[in-house]
Write a protein that holds these residues in place. Structure first.
Motif, PDB file in Angstrom:
ATOM      1  N   HIS A  65       0.855  -1.295   0.004  1.00  0.00           N
ATOM      2  CA  HIS A  65      -0.014  -0.053   0.012  1.00  0.00           C
ATOM      3  C   HIS A  65       1.053   1.270  -0.187  1.00  0.00           C
ATOM      4  O   HIS A  65       1.298   1.868   0.942  1.00  0.00           O
ATOM      5  CB  HIS A  65      -0.965  -0.065   1.262  1.00  0.00           C
ATOM      6  N   ALA A 181     -15.550   3.409   3.005  1.00  0.00           N
ATOM      7  CA  ALA A 181     -15.505   1.944   3.486  1.00  0.00           C
ATOM      8  C   ALA A 181     -15.570   1.994   5.066  1.00  0.00           C
ATOM      9  O   ALA A 181     -15.702   0.876   5.601  1.00  0.00           O
ATOM     10  CB  ALA A 181     -14.274   1.176   3.069  1.00  0.00           C
ATOM     11  N   PRO A 198     -11.326  -2.555   2.734  1.00  0.00           N
ATOM     12  CA  PRO A 198     -10.250  -2.646   1.762  1.00  0.00           C
ATOM     13  C   PRO A 198      -8.775  -2.792   2.000  1.00  0.00           C
ATOM     14  O   PRO A 198      -8.011  -3.156   1.095  1.00  0.00           O
ATOM     15  CB  PRO A 198     -10.245  -1.171   0.772  1.00  0.00           C
ATOM     16  N   TRP A 199      -8.402  -2.658   3.162  1.00  0.00           N
ATOM     17  CA  TRP A 199      -7.067  -2.675   3.595  1.00  0.00           C
ATOM     18  C   TRP A 199      -6.797  -3.619   4.600  1.00  0.00           C
ATOM     19  O   TRP A 199      -5.651  -3.910   5.093  1.00  0.00           O
ATOM     20  CB  TRP A 199      -6.517  -1.157   4.167  1.00  0.00           C
ATOM     21  N   ILE A 215     -16.305  -5.812  -6.241  1.00  0.00           N
ATOM     22  CA  ILE A 215     -15.861  -4.430  -5.675  1.00  0.00           C
ATOM     23  C   ILE A 215     -16.712  -3.394  -6.114  1.00  0.00           C
ATOM     24  O   ILE A 215     -16.799  -3.258  -7.392  1.00  0.00           O
ATOM     25  CB  ILE A 215     -14.183  -4.306  -5.940  1.00  0.00           C
ATOM     26  N   THR A 221      -9.057   3.268  -4.147  1.00  0.00           N
ATOM     27  CA  THR A 221      -9.153   2.684  -3.193  1.00  0.00           C
ATOM     28  C   THR A 221      -9.419   1.168  -3.635  1.00  0.00           C
ATOM     29  O   THR A 221      -8.946   0.128  -2.876  1.00  0.00           O
ATOM     30  CB  THR A 221     -10.662   2.877  -2.420  1.00  0.00           C
ATOM     31  N   MET A 222     -10.014   1.100  -4.711  1.00  0.00           N
ATOM     32  CA  MET A 222     -10.018  -0.266  -5.488  1.00  0.00           C
ATOM     33  C   MET A 222      -8.882  -0.840  -5.679  1.00  0.00           C
ATOM     34  O   MET A 222      -8.317  -2.086  -5.425  1.00  0.00           O
ATOM     35  CB  MET A 222     -10.861  -0.248  -6.803  1.00  0.00           C
ATOM     36  N   ASP A 224      -6.082  -0.334  -4.065  1.00  0.00           N
ATOM     37  CA  ASP A 224      -5.572  -0.741  -2.803  1.00  0.00           C
ATOM     38  C   ASP A 224      -6.066  -2.155  -2.430  1.00  0.00           C
ATOM     39  O   ASP A 224      -5.450  -3.034  -2.047  1.00  0.00           O
ATOM     40  CB  ASP A 224      -5.691   0.062  -1.749  1.00  0.00           C
ATOM     41  N   ALA A 225      -7.415  -2.430  -2.858  1.00  0.00           N
ATOM     42  CA  ALA A 225      -8.109  -3.323  -2.342  1.00  0.00           C
ATOM     43  C   ALA A 225      -7.539  -4.674  -3.319  1.00  0.00           C
ATOM     44  O   ALA A 225      -7.438  -5.813  -2.618  1.00  0.00           O
ATOM     45  CB  ALA A 225      -9.682  -3.299  -2.828  1.00  0.00           C
ATOM     46  N   ILE A 388     -16.364  -5.788  -1.456  1.00  0.00           N
ATOM     47  CA  ILE A 388     -15.489  -4.602  -0.825  1.00  0.00           C
ATOM     48  C   ILE A 388     -16.272  -3.343  -1.426  1.00  0.00           C
ATOM     49  O   ILE A 388     -16.392  -3.110  -2.637  1.00  0.00           O
ATOM     50  CB  ILE A 388     -14.006  -5.023  -1.376  1.00  0.00           C
ATOM     51  N   ASN A 389     -16.068  -2.382  -0.479  1.00  0.00           N
ATOM     52  CA  ASN A 389     -16.581  -1.010  -0.572  1.00  0.00           C
ATOM     53  C   ASN A 389     -15.367  -0.197  -1.155  1.00  0.00           C
ATOM     54  O   ASN A 389     -14.911   0.146  -0.107  1.00  0.00           O
ATOM     55  CB  ASN A 389     -17.504  -0.246   0.543  1.00  0.00           C
ATOM     56  N   SER A 390     -15.414   0.127  -2.164  1.00  0.00           N
ATOM     57  CA  SER A 390     -13.989   0.873  -2.542  1.00  0.00           C
ATOM     58  C   SER A 390     -14.560   2.270  -3.391  1.00  0.00           C
ATOM     59  O   SER A 390     -14.089   2.715  -4.204  1.00  0.00           O
ATOM     60  CB  SER A 390     -13.200   0.077  -3.620  1.00  0.00           C
TER      61      SER A 390
END
Length: 477
Positions: A65, A181, A198-199, A215, A221-222, A224-225, A388-390
């Motif tokens: 990350h 998220a 996501p992390w 996703i 953020t995506m 990162d996910a 996943i909420n990105s």
């Protein structure tokens, strides 16, 4: 930077000259700037995390990350653009971050892990504390959450989540970003309750490696996910849904380009900007120059252009230009972009231009969402094994279901910023209340001022704001 205990104080006695609400990047840089200025002052930073300088963005522990800007772009010293490069050179020479050689570029072009960047911020604060101590200035970390705030012409008083209170001559909202998220919403779709962080690599490691992951959102953020999933050993399909189906461009290191906005002050509206920017990019490509070169010159002018635009022009930009601006300007670090591209080319990661319309009842231990594909009227049900909420950052404080934003709005101490992005303030960060009055004792910096300057989240923006606000507070004090 250990936390200190706090106790009730007499109403007539101030606990601090400046109370900083939030100890992430914004609050830490402001504290450091206050400590560097001549004079004696007491600063309290109220932050629930165990460490200052990290916040949401720099608490990541995974090396994958990384920052989405290279070291040359991420200095926290507004007077020294090479500050991070110099610090990172020393850090690597001392044995830190041995994995840096994977990027095979000069130190100035490295994309450091966000956790290491947090160490850099903390060291700069430690140096400022030593300088301030020689002058009689102090900063202390109060480990708590601020749940209420009152401010008048005489000062500010904070109420903490343990019921205790703190008073000061000034209070500063340095609350940072509210990642969608991780932020409770006033009107919740239930997405966060069903979704993985996501992390959170450890949570993803508990998935079946072949699980189908859905996703929502296709921005940074995506990215990162996807990095988190890769590090967790996931090898299954990844289905990404976003309204426009755009991926962040990869950040490259383009050559210098003429500052065309400085050369032509007649360019003022978003429409004029986009027309000229496209022309400049075509010129660059015709000369064999990366199109990112002219785009990068725009950065220094965004605050001015946004602040002088009309409400209608701002809405036009957000509605029609924002998705492409975000994907081209907020670009992905190279190693992360390479991973996303590799998975996409292999068919494991697919991008869908579709809007999230809600959760659906799942079967056989699976979950499902309902989407509407772009250009279609009907909705479609899509099933998967994990979600996943990105969807990025929540900038509308009216939608943030946390005590302090709610109380500030209820008390009328703040009003939403332009287009409901963050909160309204004057040019120097003094908060504007619900009646349009400029506060004398309440200020803000960084992400809360998104609506005022559009780009108010980047490290260099926050660093410049922190320096200017510190000088103003000292002058007022």
């Amino acid at each position: 930077m250990s936390a200190t205990n706090h106790a009730p104080t007499a109403h007539a006695r101030r606990d601090a000259d400046v109370l900083i609400v939030g100890g992430g990047l914004s609050g830490t840089l402001l504290a450091a700037q206050l400590l560097r200025l001549p004079g004696r002052r007491r600063v309290l930073v109220i932050e629930p995390r165990s460490e200052l300088g990290r916040g949401e963005a720099y608490s990541a522990v995974e090396l994958g990350h990384t920052l989405n800007g290279n070291a040359a772009r991420m200095s926290v010293d507004p007077d020294n653009a090479d500050d991070l490069t110099q610090w990172l050179s020393d850090y690597i020479a001392g044995g830190g971050w041995p994995e840096s050689d994977r990027q095979a570029v000069p130190v100035s072009q490295l994309f450091p892990p966000r956790g290491i960047f947090g160490l850099y911020v903390q060291q700069r604060l430690a140096e400022a504390r030593a300088l301030g101590a020689a002058r009689g200035s102090t900063v202390a970390h109060v480990r708590a959450e601020v749940v209420d705030l009152q401010a008048d012409a005489e000062g500010a008083r904070l109420t903490l989540d343990d019921g205790l209170s703190l008073s000061g001559a000034f209070a500063v909202l340095a609350t940072g970003m509210f990642p969608a998220a991780r932020t409770p919403q006033t009107e919740s779709s239930g997405l966060n309750a069903a979704a993985l962080d996501p992390w959170d690599v450890s949570a993803m490691a508990r998935l079946d490696p072949g699980a189908t992951v859905l996703i929502i959102g296709s921005g940074l953020t995506m990215v990162d996910a996807v990095v988190s999933l890769e590090q967790a050993g996931h090898r299954g399909p990844i289905e990404v849904f976003s309204r426009h189906g755009l991926l962040p461009q990869v950040r490259r290191q383009p050559p210098e380009w003429v500052d065309f906005l400085a050369a032509d002050p007649s360019i003022r509206s978003p429409r004029q900007l986009m027309r000229e920017l496209r022309r400049q990019c075509r010129l660059a490509l015709a000369d064999g120059v990366d199109w990112q070169a002219p785009l990068d010159t725009v950065r220094a002018h965004i605050g001015r252009l946004w602040s002088q635009a009309t409400e209608a022009q701002r809405r036009q930009f957000v509605r029609h230009v924002r998705p492409w601006w975000e994907s081209h300007h907020h670009r992905s670090p190279p190693l992360s972009a390479e991973l996303v591209a590799r998975l996409h080319e292999a068919g494991r990661l697919r991008i869908h231009a579709a809007s999230f319309k809600g959760l659906e009842p799942g079967t056989d231990g699976r979950l499902a969402i309902r989407i509407r594909r772009r250009g279609e009227g009907a909705t479609t049900r899509v099933a998967g094994d994990a979600l996943i909420n990105s969807s990025g950052i929540e900038y509308d404080w009216r939608r943030v279901a946390r005590p302090l934003p709610r109380q500030l709005l209820a008390r009328g101490l703040i009003q939403p910023g332009p287009l409901a992005l963050g909160i309204r303030a004057d040019a120097a960060g003094a908060v504007v209340d619900a009646q349009g009055q400029i506060a004398r004792r309440l200020f803000a910096l960084g992400p809360p001022l998104r609506g005022m300057w559009w780009e108010s989240t980047a490290v260099t923006d926050v660093a410049s704001q922190a320096k200017a606000l510190a000088a103003r507070l000292v002058a007022l004090g």
